[in-house]
Design an enzyme around this catalytic site. Structure first.
Site, mmCIF file in Angstrom:
data_model
loop_
_atom_site.group_PDB
_atom_site.id
_atom_site.type_symbol
_atom_site.label_atom_id
_atom_site.label_comp_id
_atom_site.label_asym_id
_atom_site.label_seq_id
_atom_site.Cartn_x
_atom_site.Cartn_y
_atom_site.Cartn_z
ATOM 1 C CG ASP A 469 -3.115 19.871 63.431
ATOM 2 O OD1 ASP A 469 -3.333 18.692 63.375
ATOM 3 O OD2 ASP A 469 -2.466 20.566 63.902
ATOM 4 C CG ASP A 538 0.661 17.898 69.717
ATOM 5 O OD1 ASP A 538 1.377 18.178 68.448
ATOM 6 O OD2 ASP A 538 -0.430 18.137 69.829
HETATM 7 C C1 DGJ Z 1 -2.049 20.010 67.114
HETATM 8 C C2 DGJ Z 1 -0.808 19.891 66.361
HETATM 9 O O1 DGJ Z 1 -0.342 18.558 66.924
HETATM 10 C C3 DGJ Z 1 0.224 20.927 66.870
HETATM 11 O O2 DGJ Z 1 1.548 20.584 66.227
HETATM 12 C C4 DGJ Z 1 -0.152 22.267 66.851
HETATM 13 O O3 DGJ Z 1 -0.144 22.213 65.451
HETATM 14 C C5 DGJ Z 1 -1.552 22.410 67.227
HETATM 15 N N1 DGJ Z 1 -2.450 21.417 66.750
HETATM 16 C C6 DGJ Z 1 -2.191 23.946 66.517
HETATM 17 O O4 DGJ Z 1 -3.408 23.865 67.153
#
Ligand code: DGJ
Length: 728
Positions: A469, A538
């Site tokens: 991430d 997301d």
């Molecule tokens: C952002 C990501 O896009 C989410 O799927 C998740 O992993 C969160 N970060 C976790 O902090």
């Protein structure tokens, strides 16, 4: 001046063009041709880019009447200086303060390897001794050309590169429709389309780390139309393979000719080349289609599967991700129960997301712990190996989340290495999501970031997948490591990232790695060389995903699109979308789930089981088939697409209603595409008890399905249907 003239004459004599008026250099795929030509004055020009013509020499007689030199074509790699007055691909500033660069042909060579032919053309400026090598890789059956440029300072003093595009593409039409992508967090890849006017349209990112969160370094250019057409017309699709600041520019000159430049954004990035040193630009890849956006996408996808995506062409597992089901609050017990549920539903992997690490500053929320990559034993006393081994014992693979480029101020790392944080002396170190960016230009930070991956992998031999991430952009950019050479920051950050990824891939060639950046904030073909897939957004709301995935799939293949079924309503949306629509949507990418399975009712569990089972029957088509889009959600009330196997013996069709239909008008008939008209296909509707189409379960001729079509009677918003086709 005399000396320069002599050097120039020698250069021209040394080249193979001494006798000919022009030498044509063909760069060809199965259906596409880029023709370069050496003018008799040694300048390299673009003669043609588009459909393949049997006799390239014919172009030599063709006078466009639009060129700079009485009919000569435009420069293949335009430079600032000489008589060129447009946006340059290369703009160099020399030690004596001058800005002029004029490149002349020196030599070229072509060599085939595998399914591609690489052509290198060497150019040189006789005054500054700057050497520029244009490299083109023509991928034959994919009809994609990949180009980059190598710039060498052959002089005795440093040269400052102010613009250094990867490549330049000239096209000639009466009208150009530019389609590009914009968005934000949970809202990636919206479509913007505009008919270009004279002068320059620029698409640029200055975000540093999450370079693609707003704009994507890719585009479609439709010729002589003001609509993006799926199956008709000439379309060029292109993308820059770079995970940092980028710039695409489209300049229409007074003679209506368009120059497309793609490269690293020069924003705050003047690059100084010491004598003898080389700068290699990232790849710019493009394709030409005479069958609309559809064929352009299929070309790019085929290239991506064969060359552009790490592990492209393989089928990746379905999964349950812990994030939306558990967020930061879980214990070992929570995870084991989720693993049990995932196994019982037929999913194939469990991914432990954020929240498993840091002891002194535990990661119980997003304000602490980033940087301290040790297991939080208060939460998980038995450790990661225990959970990973449990997953394996249930027949599941195991994945884990990291965000190694970032640090929370509340962490041991931030206290130990304040100099590793991206910063500009005396200025505020702005936080975003309570975190700072680590300075990947620094080799010590690169070692640390590699170590985060490496040490995480050592937590258990049962780790199969890593979700990488990256949750913020860069502010007040600057590096304590680079000293006075801050201009190198944006470029060397990405080079640092790639060098870490290279090391990771050398050591862990088989680990699946997902590229996540608050969703699709780092979606580009530079990253995809190292990553197997992308967390597309997301936003898991299925209606939002219709638009996000439609646009993503114009440029990137379905095999990279992580697509999860989540709860409704959830943190992104108030839509109470039926579970079938959510599954039917998620199944058009790499299927996953992201909720607490225990919240599903028995009926919902039964539907989930059925959808997951049927997905396994056809998912190889999603990962490796050719996409045919039957309806665009931007054009009407439906989204429909199908994936067809390479041998055209199998296909899967997805149809969605995105807006309520007036029953009086009737539901839409879709015509299939990409099938073999002469073959007969058994059509089976999936994920239902009773089919909505009269022809379900029957055998139909390919030409009927494509010419006559089918009407699955989707009348209301959230109606959806999935059909599986198998040839007799
Ligand atoms: C952002 C990501 O896009 C989410 O799927 C998740 O992993 C969160 N970060 C976790 O902090």
């Amino acid at each position: 001046m005399r000396k320069h003239l002599i050097i120039f004459v020698l250069l021209v004599l040394a080249s193979s063009v001494a006798e000919a008026r022009k030498t044509v250099i063909p760069i060809e795929t199965e259906h596409t041709q880029l023709l370069l030509a050496v003018r008799d004055n040694g300048v390299l020009e673009t003669l043609h880019f588009g459909a393949k013509v049997a006799d390239p020499e014919a172009f030599l007689a063709f006078d466009t009447g639009r060129g700079e030199d009485n009919g000569d074509g435009p420069m293949a790699y335009p430079t600032a200086g000489g008589r060129f007055l447009g946006q340059p691909a290369l703009h160099a500033k020399y030690a004596d303060g001058t800005h002029n660069t004029e490149l002349f042909y020196v030599s070229h060579l072509s060599r085939p390897a595998g399914g591609a032919v690489t052509t290198e053309v060497l150019l040189k400026d006789p005054v500054s001794l700057l050497e520029v090598k244009l490299v083109f890789v023509a991928c034959l059956k994919e009809d994609v050309i990949v180009t980059h440029t190598e710039i060498v300072n052959g002089g005795k003093k440093p040269v400052e590169l102010l613009d250094y595009a990867s490549g330049s593409l000239y096209v000639d039409a009466d009208k150009y429709l530019l389609t590009h992508f914009y968005g934000g967090w949970a809202n990636e890849m919206n479509i913007d389309s505009e008919v270009l006017t004279h002068d320059t349209k620029v698409i640029e990112s200055r975000r540093g780390t999450q370079a693609t969160q707003c704009s994507n370094p890719s585009f479609l250019l439709s010729m002589d139309t003001d609509r993006l057409q799926e199956n008709a017309g000439e379309v060029i699709a292109g993308a820059l393979a770079w995970s940092g600041n980028f710039r695409l520019s489209f300049e229409m000159d007074e003679s209506h000719r368009l120059n497309v430049l793609a490269g690293i954004s020069p924003y705050a990035s003047a690059y100084t080349l010491a004598p003898g040193k080389a700068f290699v630009t990232p790849d710019f890849l493009y394709t030409f289609s005479q069958r609309g956006a559809g064929q352009a996408s299929r070309n790019l996808h085929a290239w991506a599967r064969n060359y552009g995506v790490y592990g492209g062409g393989q089928v990746n597992p379905t999964l349950l991700n812990s994030w939306e089901g558990a967020y930061f609050s879980f214990t070992t017990e929570t995870l084991l129960r989720m693993i049990d549920d995932a196994a019982s539903m037929g999913l194939e992997m469990f991914v432990l997301d954020d929240g498993w690490f840091a002891k002194d500053y535990p990661r119980d929320g997003d304000a602490s712990g980033l940087g301290d990559w040790e297991v939080n034993t208060a939460k998980l006393p038995e450790g990661i190996d225990y959970v990973a081994s449990y997953a394996h014992s249930k027949g599941l693979k195991f994945g884990i989340w990291i965000e190694p480029e970032m640090v929370n101020p509340q962490s041991n790392l931030a206290h130990r290495h304040p100099d590793w944080v991206v910063q500009s002396p005396g200025r505020e170190q702005y936080q975003s999501r309570n975190q700072w960016v680590l300075d990947l230009t620094n080799p010590k930070v690169q070692d640390f970031v590699f170590g985060v991956f490496d040490n995480t992998m050592k937590l258990s031999k049962n780790i199969d997948y890593v979700k990488w991430d990256c949750n913020r952009t860069v502010a007040n950019f600057g590096s304590m490591y680079l000293g006075e050479e801050q201009d190198r920051f944006f470029v060397e950050y990405v080079q640092g990232l790639y060098s870490v990824m290279k090391r990771i891939r050398e050591k862990y060639p088989d680990v699946l790695v997902q590229c996540c950046s608050s969703g699709g904030g780092r979606l580009d073909y530079g990253a995809m060389k190292y990553f197997n897939e992308v967390w597309t957004s997301d936003n898991t709301d299925a209606m939002s995903r219709v638009y996000i995935q439609y646009a993503t799939n114009l440029i990137y293949p379905a095999c990279v699109m992580g697509s999860h079924v989540s709860a409704v309503p959830n943190h992104q949306s108030g839509n109470v979308t039926p579970l079938k629509f959510r599954f039917d949507m998620a199944c058009s990418g790499r299927l996953g789930m992201e909720l607490q399975p225990r919240t599903l009712t028995e009926r919902e569990r039964a539907l989930a089981d059925r959808c997951i089972r049927s997905y396994k029957q056809y998912r190889d088509l999603v990962f490796t088939g050719d996409v045919y889009r039957l309806a665009s959600p931007y054009d009407g009330d439906y989204y429909a697409l199908m994936y067809v196997s390479q041998d055209r013996s199998r296909a899967v069709v997805f149809t969605y209603c995105v807006k309520y239909q007036n029953r009086a008008v009737g539901a839409r008939t879709f015509r299939m595409d990409g099938l073999d008209p002469a073959r007969r296909y058994k059509v089976t509707e999936l994920n239902v008890n009773r089919s909505c189409w009269w022809g379900n379960g029957q055998v139909h001729a390919g030409d009927f399905l494509m010419g006559g079509g089918f009407n699955p009677k989707l009348l209301r918003t959230f109606d959806s249907a999935v059909f599986y086709l198998e040839a007799e």
